[in-house]
Design an enzyme around this catalytic site. Structure first.
Site, PDB file in Angstrom:
ATOM      1  N   SER A 152       1.533  28.736  15.570  1.00 32.89           N
ATOM      2  CA  SER A 152       0.645  29.683  14.907  1.00 32.89           C
ATOM      3  C   SER A 152       1.372  30.388  13.768  1.00 32.89           C
ATOM      4  CB  SER A 152       0.210  30.712  15.961  1.00 32.89           C
ATOM      5  OG  SER A 152      -0.307  31.844  15.357  1.00 32.89           O
ATOM      6  N   TYR A 182       1.622  37.674  21.832  1.00 36.49           N
ATOM      7  CA  TYR A 182       1.129  36.294  21.646  1.00 36.49           C
ATOM      8  C   TYR A 182       2.039  35.560  20.654  1.00 36.49           C
ATOM      9  CZ  TYR A 182      -1.716  32.543  19.609  1.00 36.49           C
ATOM     10  OH  TYR A 182      -2.154  31.333  19.121  1.00 36.49           O
ATOM     11  N   LYS A 186       4.721  32.160  21.034  1.00 38.12           N
ATOM     12  CA  LYS A 186       4.783  30.965  20.168  1.00 38.12           C
ATOM     13  C   LYS A 186       6.198  30.836  19.574  1.00 38.12           C
ATOM     14  CE  LYS A 186       0.434  29.434  20.201  1.00 38.12           C
ATOM     15  NZ  LYS A 186       0.077  28.243  20.963  1.00 38.12           N
ATOM     16  N   ASN A 211      -6.905  30.718  12.578  1.00 35.94           N
ATOM     17  CA  ASN A 211      -8.322  30.816  12.224  1.00 35.94           C
ATOM     18  C   ASN A 211      -9.051  29.496  11.963  1.00 35.94           C
ATOM     19  OD1 ASN A 211      -8.306  33.650  12.335  1.00 35.94           O
ATOM     20  ND2 ASN A 211      -7.388  33.711  10.309  1.00 35.94           N
ATOM     21  N   ASP A 337      -2.440  44.412  13.395  1.00 39.62           N
ATOM     22  CA  ASP A 337      -3.060  43.601  12.353  1.00 39.62           C
ATOM     23  C   ASP A 337      -2.360  43.765  11.011  1.00 39.62           C
ATOM     24  OD1 ASP A 337      -5.058  42.364  13.834  1.00 39.62           O
ATOM     25  OD2 ASP A 337      -6.346  44.128  13.732  1.00 39.62           O
TER      26      ASP A 337
HETATM   27  N1  NAD Z   1      -8.098  29.249  17.752  1.00 45.36           N
HETATM   28  C1  NAD Z   1      -7.150  29.754  16.956  1.00 45.36           C
HETATM   29  O1  NAD Z   1      -7.388  30.649  16.149  1.00 45.36           O
HETATM   30  C2  NAD Z   1      -5.724  29.217  17.035  1.00 45.36           C
HETATM   31  C3  NAD Z   1      -4.850  29.371  15.947  1.00 45.36           C
HETATM   32  C4  NAD Z   1      -3.539  28.882  16.036  1.00 45.36           C
HETATM   33  C5  NAD Z   1      -3.101  28.276  17.190  1.00 45.36           C
HETATM   34  N2  NAD Z   1      -3.977  28.160  18.239  1.00 45.36           N
HETATM   35  C6  NAD Z   1      -3.479  27.542  19.463  1.00 45.36           C
HETATM   36  O2  NAD Z   1      -4.247  26.377  19.731  1.00 45.36           O
HETATM   37  C7  NAD Z   1      -4.311  26.185  21.150  1.00 45.36           C
HETATM   38  C8  NAD Z   1      -5.750  26.014  21.567  1.00 45.36           C
HETATM   39  O3  NAD Z   1      -6.506  27.147  21.107  1.00 45.36           O
HETATM   40  P1  NAD Z   1      -8.060  27.305  21.408  1.00 45.36           P
HETATM   41  O4  NAD Z   1      -8.643  28.127  20.316  1.00 45.36           O
HETATM   42  O5  NAD Z   1      -8.646  25.987  21.728  1.00 45.36           O
HETATM   43  O6  NAD Z   1      -7.953  28.224  22.719  1.00 45.36           O
HETATM   44  P2  NAD Z   1      -8.838  28.188  24.045  1.00 45.36           P
HETATM   45  O7  NAD Z   1      -8.589  29.463  24.794  1.00 45.36           O
HETATM   46  O8  NAD Z   1     -10.244  27.814  23.703  1.00 45.36           O
HETATM   47  O9  NAD Z   1      -8.157  26.969  24.845  1.00 45.36           O
HETATM   48  C9  NAD Z   1      -6.956  27.094  25.597  1.00 45.36           C
HETATM   49  C10 NAD Z   1      -7.184  26.393  26.913  1.00 45.36           C
HETATM   50  O10 NAD Z   1      -5.994  26.493  27.706  1.00 45.36           O
HETATM   51  C11 NAD Z   1      -6.384  26.663  29.072  1.00 45.36           C
HETATM   52  N3  NAD Z   1      -5.259  27.274  29.802  1.00 45.36           N
HETATM   53  C12 NAD Z   1      -4.679  28.497  29.587  1.00 45.36           C
HETATM   54  N4  NAD Z   1      -3.660  28.680  30.450  1.00 45.36           N
HETATM   55  C13 NAD Z   1      -3.575  27.556  31.228  1.00 45.36           C
HETATM   56  C14 NAD Z   1      -2.732  27.138  32.288  1.00 45.36           C
HETATM   57  N5  NAD Z   1      -1.757  27.926  32.771  1.00 45.36           N
HETATM   58  N6  NAD Z   1      -2.924  25.915  32.862  1.00 45.36           N
HETATM   59  C15 NAD Z   1      -3.903  25.095  32.401  1.00 45.36           C
HETATM   60  N7  NAD Z   1      -4.744  25.430  31.390  1.00 45.36           N
HETATM   61  C16 NAD Z   1      -4.582  26.649  30.806  1.00 45.36           C
HETATM   62  C17 NAD Z   1      -7.641  27.536  29.003  1.00 45.36           C
HETATM   63  O11 NAD Z   1      -8.480  27.404  30.135  1.00 45.36           O
HETATM   64  C18 NAD Z   1      -8.345  26.991  27.741  1.00 45.36           C
HETATM   65  O12 NAD Z   1      -9.252  25.953  28.051  1.00 45.36           O
HETATM   66  C19 NAD Z   1      -3.618  27.407  21.789  1.00 45.36           C
HETATM   67  O13 NAD Z   1      -2.286  27.056  22.085  1.00 45.36           O
HETATM   68  C20 NAD Z   1      -3.666  28.437  20.683  1.00 45.36           C
HETATM   69  O14 NAD Z   1      -2.607  29.358  20.806  1.00 45.36           O
HETATM   70  C21 NAD Z   1      -5.265  28.606  18.178  1.00 45.36           C
END
Ligand code: NAD
Length: 373
Positions: A152, A182, A186, A211, A337
């Site tokens: 991230s 958070y 990362k 995002n 923020d």
């Molecule tokens: N959406 C964003 O803005 C964004 C931006 C940058 C990075 N990311 C990263 O991308 C990845 C996915 O993001 P997302 O938006 O799909 O999030 P999300 O919360 O929709 O998906 C994460 C999934 O991980 C599962 N999970 C959490 N802890 C767990 C565990 N201990 N065992 C098994 N499953 C577990 C949750 O149930 C969920 O389905 C994450 O690592 C997030 O940090 C997201």
């Protein structure tokens, strides 16, 4: 023979898009999630696109050796969507690794709400760092050393964004001094992976983004959090459909174009293409000066559009696209923020031949088609 990929956190917003993209690109995907922040509804969505359900294991990374029953974790109501028999319950991560010869792991399983990480930092460190290390241990045990890590923009030192001499963060900028737990999870995981690439032969595509917006083009998967959304776009869409009354705009005294914070929004379809290209890069044969010895690799890419949009600019685009009034109110600003967060995507352009192509208007139009159904 099809390559087999383990996707953790697959039922989440990004993970479910991934499963579709990979299956359509002729990889076999095996998926694990503990459903803490998602539901089995995604299986149905994915089946509508693929005509079959991929192998899903209800695995909690925190119980990688001995899973606890779903009932104990209060998840039972989430299983109504599909037939019980289609889900493999009560497997440990090790058992899943034993069953398949994985070529690759994509690690999405994470707790990701920045505000929540500020309220429960230890829970975030436990879920996101401690149990990710367990995943790496199992990977090493089964000689699976290729990984895409979903990192991230929060890893960059806040001073990188605050210093006006830096317009965009680049991959070589300082990562340290994160503004929230958070981001710290990362940052620490990136360091662990870097060391595993140097000393344990891991080959890592470390992708930094922020995002992601919109949904799969088949219109059956989209970001639809059941609770108050953490991300701006679903929030705005829920205001446009009158599910939520007003958008909360955090105190506008940021030194930006209209005093509201500025972020970069990338269409999830562009993001998936960036993941696929980085996957190809990491798995392409590398010259090995050490002969037979396994070479580790750690490649960092910013996957960004490279265009900053303020909250009020986003509201304006949403008004035009939806023809709805998007009411908002100013509320107290949050301590973590930053005013402006955007990164330079040029390294990915140069080395992966990748760039974001979908315009913000098109992303919002497609998003609106879902929410307006
Ligand atoms: N959406 C964003 O803005 C964004 C931006 C940058 C990075 N990311 C990263 O991308 C990845 C996915 O993001 P997302 O938006 O799909 O999030 P999300 O919360 O929709 O998906 C994460 C999934 O991980 C599962 N999970 C959490 N802890 C767990 C565990 N201990 N065992 C098994 N499953 C577990 C949750 O149930 C969920 O389905 C994450 O690592 C997030 O940090 C997201």
């Amino acid at each position: 023979m099809k390559k087999t990929i383990l996707i953790t956190g697959w039922t989440g917003y990004i993970g479910s898009h991934w499963v579709v993209a990979f299956e359509q690109a002729w990889y076999k995907t095996v998926i694990v999630d503990n459903l803490v922040n998602s539901s089995l509804k995604s299986l149905d969505w994915i089946e509508k696109i693929l005509w079959y359900k991929p192998d899903f294991y209800n695995v909690d990374l925190r119980t990688s050796l001995q899973p606890s029953p779903l009932e104990e974790r209060g998840q039972v109501e989430k299983i109504n969507y599909i037939d019980w028999k289609e889900v493999k319950w009560n497997f440990s991560l090790e058992e899943v690794f034993k069953k398949y010869g994985f070529d690759w792991v994509i690690h999405f399983a994470w707790l990701k709400a920045v505000w929540e990480s500020c309220e429960k930092p230890l829970e975030y460190f436990d879920n996101n760092i401690v149990w990710t290390i367990k995943l790496f241990e199992v990977m090493e045990k089964f000689w699976v050393k290729n990984i895409i890590f979903s990192s991230s923009a929060t890893v960059y030192d806040s001073r990188v964004y605050e210093d006006k001499n830096f317009s965009w963060a680049v991959e070589t900028d300082l990562t340290w001094n994160t503004t929230n737990p958070y981001g710290t999870t990362k940052f620490i995981t990136e360091q662990i992976l870097r060391d595993l690439s140097s000393f344990s032969g891991f080959r890592v595509a470390n992708l930094r983004y922020f995002n992601p917006i919109w949904a799969h083009e088949s219109w059956v998967i989209w970001e639809d959090p059941a609770w108050i959304p953490n991300n701006l776009l679903p929030y705005i869409m829920k205001v446009a459909t009158w599910e939520l009354e007003k958008l909360k705009v955090f105190w506008w005294d940021y030194p930006t174009i209209d005093w509201t914070w500025v972020r970069d929004y990338i269409d999830v379809v562009d993001l998936i293409e960036g993941h696929l290209k980085s996957y190809e890069k990491i798995t392409s044969p590398q010259p090995s000066p050490l002969g037979e010895r396994e070479q580790g690799q750690f490649e960092v890419y910013n996957l960004w559009v490279g265009r900053g949009i303020s909250v009020l600019e986003m509201v304006e685009v949403a008004r035009k696209v939806t023809w709805k009034e998007i009411s908002y109110e100013i509320v107290e600003r949050r301590s973590w923020d930053l005013a402006e967060v955007y990164c330079n995507p040029n390294k990915a352009k140069k080395e992966l031949n990748w760039e974001a192509k979908i315009s913000l208007e098109d992303s919002l139009k497609n998003s609106w088609k879902f929410y307006n159904k």
